[in-house]
Design an enzyme around this catalytic site. Structure first.
Site, PDB file in Angstrom:
ATOM      1  N   TYR A   1      -0.662  10.446  13.992  1.00  0.00           N
ATOM      2  CA  TYR A   1      -1.428  10.346  12.761  1.00  0.00           C
ATOM      3  C   TYR A   1      -1.299   8.952  12.436  1.00  0.00           C
ATOM      4  O   TYR A   1      -0.421   8.207  12.601  1.00  0.00           O
ATOM      5  CB  TYR A   1      -0.682  11.209  11.718  1.00  0.00           C
ATOM      6  CG  TYR A   1      -1.241  11.227  10.456  1.00  0.00           C
ATOM      7  CD1 TYR A   1      -2.410  11.739  10.304  1.00  0.00           C
ATOM      8  CD2 TYR A   1      -0.649  10.643   9.313  1.00  0.00           C
ATOM      9  CE1 TYR A   1      -3.052  11.602   9.010  1.00  0.00           C
ATOM     10  CE2 TYR A   1      -1.103  10.266   8.340  1.00  0.00           C
ATOM     11  CZ  TYR A   1      -2.387  11.016   7.880  1.00  0.00           C
ATOM     12  OH  TYR A   1      -2.815  10.860   6.611  1.00  0.00           O
TER      13      TYR A   1
ATOM     14  N   ASP B   1       1.545   1.646  15.745  1.00  0.00           N
ATOM     15  CA  ASP B   1       1.271   1.906  14.432  1.00  0.00           C
ATOM     16  C   ASP B   1       2.661   2.374  13.979  1.00  0.00           C
ATOM     17  O   ASP B   1       3.364   3.433  14.271  1.00  0.00           O
ATOM     18  CB  ASP B   1       0.478   3.204  14.050  1.00  0.00           C
ATOM     19  CG  ASP B   1       0.705   3.788  12.823  1.00  0.00           C
ATOM     20  OD1 ASP B   1       1.288   3.165  12.076  1.00  0.00           O
ATOM     21  OD2 ASP B   1      -0.318   4.880  12.319  1.00  0.00           O
TER      22      ASP B   1
ATOM     23  N   LYS C   1       5.206   2.601   4.257  1.00  0.00           N
ATOM     24  CA  LYS C   1       6.748   3.418   4.176  1.00  0.00           C
ATOM     25  C   LYS C   1       7.714   2.466   3.776  1.00  0.00           C
ATOM     26  O   LYS C   1       7.846   1.829   2.738  1.00  0.00           O
ATOM     27  CB  LYS C   1       7.131   4.197   4.978  1.00  0.00           C
ATOM     28  CG  LYS C   1       5.930   5.297   5.332  1.00  0.00           C
ATOM     29  CD  LYS C   1       5.978   6.648   6.150  1.00  0.00           C
ATOM     30  CE  LYS C   1       4.976   7.814   5.863  1.00  0.00           C
ATOM     31  NZ  LYS C   1       4.194   7.898   6.905  1.00  0.00           N
TER      32      LYS C   1
END
Ligand SMILES: *Cc1c(COP(=O)(O)O)cnc(C)c1O
Length: 486
Positions: A203, A298, A326
């Protein structure tokens, strides 16, 4: 430029394999003893009532959660601001949170949980940390957003650049999705090519070009994964199975000179916890270099999570570009992308590649990020995370096996996961063999015993510096009961 003392560990140390290790038995804690006193459930109105195991003798009632969520469904699609929160893949009603602190969360009915979601990763030093809160209060007095340069951006940028091997220059944005959008545009701008290879089950936020469903394990041309995504937006997205270097090699042969970048989660967390094999990562590094394409990690999830310098430090493989999110916002909205200066200088206004953000680099978010990273720099941080997470994972796997379940799983640093399948799990197809109905029963059982796991088999779990050995022991004891009952 990587932080010193964070050596590369052999892949075998965390292999995605069912571990036979058993934690030495500790004396039961008070919480554990309480757990033996669970009573059968009864229904009262709409709410399930069950004798609580985590919060002393209070019954487990979720009536307020149910009322609030029922109202929310009329106000917001699915009642949530982000899909997985709605508990769709485990069934039942989601728990509505009231507050969080340290390793714990409390719902609106007053139930207490040990939290292994950690707001999906950011809460690595524990929720609502006193120092971070105090710094935020001070920052608040000076204003929440400047829309002008602010020295806090320099400080966070310096921390990120010093930590992450591939990053010499960084651009701050407001989310991981935005970071991935900027990263892809930059890779295309730099190489003058359009195609991207991504991996099934990885993702990279919800921007159009990343929302691609892959074929069953075979490299295929991307087709949109969601209505509303035009085919033209994903026509340059190629997909391959994770850990399958051969598939990537074939795509490079098929689209010679057209591929701008290979993008991956260097440890997968968005289709459950899946580790890369080192040969795969090394192969991608060599292949992209040979083909004039960029290698992009990522690290929105893995950055500052599996090691201070992220997966690239942990595995000793340096990508060309990196995305972060995050943790670097410490619970406030921050994302970032970065890489070599020569590439980053293409970003506006230094260069022609446009990307902007009204709230980007705002002082509140920068403050939370700075405080969080500084805490993570303290000695022993990552060995503690690794130790408690190892205890947790080994304890869960052993308890599951003792109860006769087929499971496999693993952890790196403060990130972990397990599947209800024998394994090994090397890619999304393997992960899909997991018994998700059983996971749903496990999830519900743990919730009722005061443990909050991610409400999906296909999400990784997270620990924090605030998690204690008592938290872990309590969790394993609860899991022993649940595994026997599912
Ligand atoms: C969470 C995540 C994103 C998206 O970040 P948001 O802040 O939710 O937009 C992108 N990539 C990875 C690997 C993630 O885990």
């Amino acid at each position: 430029m990587a932080a010193a003392g964070m050596g590369v560990l052999p892949c075998g140390a965390f292999a995605s394999e069912c571990s036979g290790l058993r934690r030495p038995d500790a004396a039961p804690t008070q919480q554990q003893q309480l757990m033996g006193k669970a009573r059968p459930s009864l229904r009262v109105g709409a709410a399930t009532i069950r004798m609580a195991v985590s919060v002393g003798k209070k019954p487990y009632v979720t009536q307020k959660s149910e009322e609030i969520f029922t109202a929310a469904k009329e106000l917001m699609p699915g009642g949530v601001s982000s899909p997985v929160r709605a508990f769709k893949s485990v069934g039942g009603q989601p728990i509505v949170f009231d507050r969080v602190k340290g390793s714990h969360a409390w719902d609106v009915d007053g139930n207490e949980y040990i939290d292994y979601v950690g707001t999906w990763g950011p809460a690595i030093i524990g929720h609502a940390d006193d120092e971070v809160n105090a710094a935020l209060v001070e920052a608040l007095k000076k204003g929440t957003s400047f829309g002008a340069p602010c020295v806090l951006e320099n400080i966070l940028a310096e921390l990120v650049i010093a930590a992450v091997p591939s990053i010499e220059m960084v651009r701050f944005v407001n989310s991981g999705t935005e970071a991935c959008m900027g990263m892809l545009r930059l890779a295309r701008a730099y190489t003058g090519r359009e195609k991207m290879i991504k991996f099934e089950g990885c993702y990279h936020g919800h921007a159009d070009p990343f929302l691609v469903k892959a074929g069953s394990g075979v490299a295929t041309l991307g087709l949109p994964d969601s209505p509303g995504v035009p085919k033209s937006a994903t026509s340059a997205t190629l997909t391959a199975s994770y850990n399958d270097l051969q598939a990537v090699t074939e795509l490079f042969e098929q689209y010679k000179g057209e591929i701008a970048a290979v993008v991956l989660e260097p440890v997968v967390g968005n289709s459950g916890f899946i580790v890369p094999n080192l040969e795969f990562l090394k192969g991608l590094r060599e292949l992209t270099q040979a083909e004039g394409a960029l290698l992009i990690f990522d690290e929105v999830m893995t950055g500052f999570r599996i090691a201070y310098g992220g997966a690239q430090e942990y595995f000793g493989i340096t990508p060309d570009l990196t995305t972060l999110g995050k943790i670097i916002g410490g619970g406030l909205p921050v994302g970032a992308y970065g890489g070599r200066k020569e590439i980053m200088q293409l970003v506006a206004p230094a260069g022609p590649m446009y990307q902007a953000g009204t709230l980007s680099g705002n002082p509140l978010a920068m403050t939370a990020g700075i405080c969080t990273l500084r805490r993570l720099q303290k000695p022993g941080t990552y060995s503690y995370l690794d130790q408690i997470t190892k205890n947790l994972t080994n304890g869960l796997l052993q308890a599951a096996k003792d109860a006769g379940h087929k499971v496999c799983g693993g952890h790196i640093g403060g990130m972990f996961g397990f599947f209800f399948t024998e394994g090994p799990v090397n890619n999304f197809d393997d992960a899909k063999r997991s018994d998700t109905a059983k996971f749903a029963r496990f999830h519900r059982g743990m919730l009722e015993r005061g443990v909050y796991f991610a409400p999906s088999q296909y999400e990784a779990g997270f620990t924090s510096l605030a998690h204690t050995y008592e938290d872990v022991d309590f969790t394993i004891a609860a899991a022993k009961e649940v595994f026997k009952s599912i």
